[in-house]
Scaffold this active site. Structure first.
Site, PDB file in Angstrom:
ATOM      1  N   GLU A 113      -2.617  -1.791  -3.295  1.00 23.80           N
ATOM      2  CA  GLU A 113      -3.783  -1.063  -2.822  1.00 23.80           C
ATOM      3  C   GLU A 113      -3.409   0.383  -2.521  1.00 23.80           C
ATOM      4  O   GLU A 113      -2.258   0.703  -2.233  1.00 23.80           O
ATOM      5  CB  GLU A 113      -4.378  -1.729  -1.580  1.00 23.80           C
ATOM      6  N   HIS A 126      -8.323  -5.777   7.363  1.00 25.68           N
ATOM      7  CA  HIS A 126      -8.145  -4.753   8.392  1.00 25.68           C
ATOM      8  C   HIS A 126      -8.454  -5.331   9.770  1.00 25.68           C
ATOM      9  O   HIS A 126      -9.596  -5.656  10.085  1.00 25.68           O
ATOM     10  CB  HIS A 126      -8.998  -3.505   8.157  1.00 25.68           C
ATOM     11  N   HIS A 177       0.860  -1.184   0.000  1.00 24.16           N
ATOM     12  CA  HIS A 177       0.000   0.000   0.000  1.00 24.16           C
ATOM     13  C   HIS A 177       0.899   1.239   0.000  1.00 24.16           C
ATOM     14  O   HIS A 177       1.156   1.827   1.049  1.00 24.16           O
ATOM     15  CB  HIS A 177      -0.913  -0.009   1.226  1.00 24.16           C
TER      16      HIS A 177
END
Length: 238
Positions: free
Chosen positions: A70, A190, A43
């Site tokens: 991401e 998450h 990310h």
């Protein structure tokens, strides 16, 4: 089968704290794959406080499983994805200064923007996933973008799990089934960890992928990377 994609951002955070190349992010990714990870997630953020754009280019020829990039689709991020052509791009509505992802997209109000991105990435052979919560109308709008998958934001599940796991999982089961009925694959991520992952998977057995970074890296400090990945894979095999 639900794939385990290891997010290696925190490894880059440790490296960047001292400069140099220790730990070696590229080697860590290769080792994670060798130990059983079925994907690698990164990310990159605009300030490159953990994963650097150069890391992403360096990882591309090394990854032998699935490569998931991401992030928020700013112009620089879009250019990176189009050049690297990962297996999957996950679109996340992060503000540039966000410490970590903390919400899914309001797809209805960003529909045109997301639909254009999905078309652009899909035309290059890149699988798309949109980071979302459990609101069912929002999932219907996500399906209208043409995205291949959605990634369910699981922090609300993780927070409630210790108190009432049945209540915690309920909206995610409904949302996942809704997404599946709309023709989308379902990812999740998450705050998933060794305590709550197996129960999540047991209730959503058609889950395509979980992306786990912070908790997995923390566990690896105690258990070692090979054993940690084995235990996370075991949660997905139950």
């Amino acid at each position: 089968m639900t794939n385990l994609s290891v997010n290696i951002n925190k490894v880059a955070t440790i490296r960047n704290a001292r400069g140099g190349n220790m730990p070696d992010v590229l080697k860590f990714a290769c080792d994670a794959e060798a130990f059983g990870a079925q994907g690698i997630t990164v990310h990159p953020r605009p300030d490159e406080r953990h994963i650097r754009y150069s890391d992403v280019y360096g990882l591309k020829p090394l990854i032998t499983t699935e490569f998931n990039i991401e992030g928020y689709p700013c112009e620089k991020f879009i250019d990176l994805v189009l050049q690297v052509k990962p297996t999957q791009v996950t679109l996340v509505p992060d503000a540039p200064d966000a410490i970590t992802s903390n919400a899914g997209w309001d797809v209805k109000n960003n529909h045109s923007f997301l639909a254009e991105l999905v078309e652009q990435f899909t035309s290059r052979g890149i699988r798309t996933s949109i980071f979302v919560g459990t609101d069912l109308e929002n999932l219907e709008w996500a399906a209208k973008t043409g995205t291949d998958r959605v990634e369910l934001y699981t922090e609300p599940y993780a927070s409630l799990y210790p108190k009432d796991r049945e209540k915690a999982i309920a909206p995610f089961v409904t949302a996942a089934q809704c997404a599946k009925n709309l023709g989308m694959g379902v990812n999740a991520g998450h705050d998933l960890n060794l305590d709550n992952l197996a129960y999540f998977h047991q209730n959503i057995p058609f889950l395509e992928e979980v992306s786990i970074g912070h908790a997995l890296i923390c566990d690896a400090l105690y258990l070692g990377l090979k054993e940690t990945i084995r235990q996370y894979r075991a949660c997905l095999d139950e």
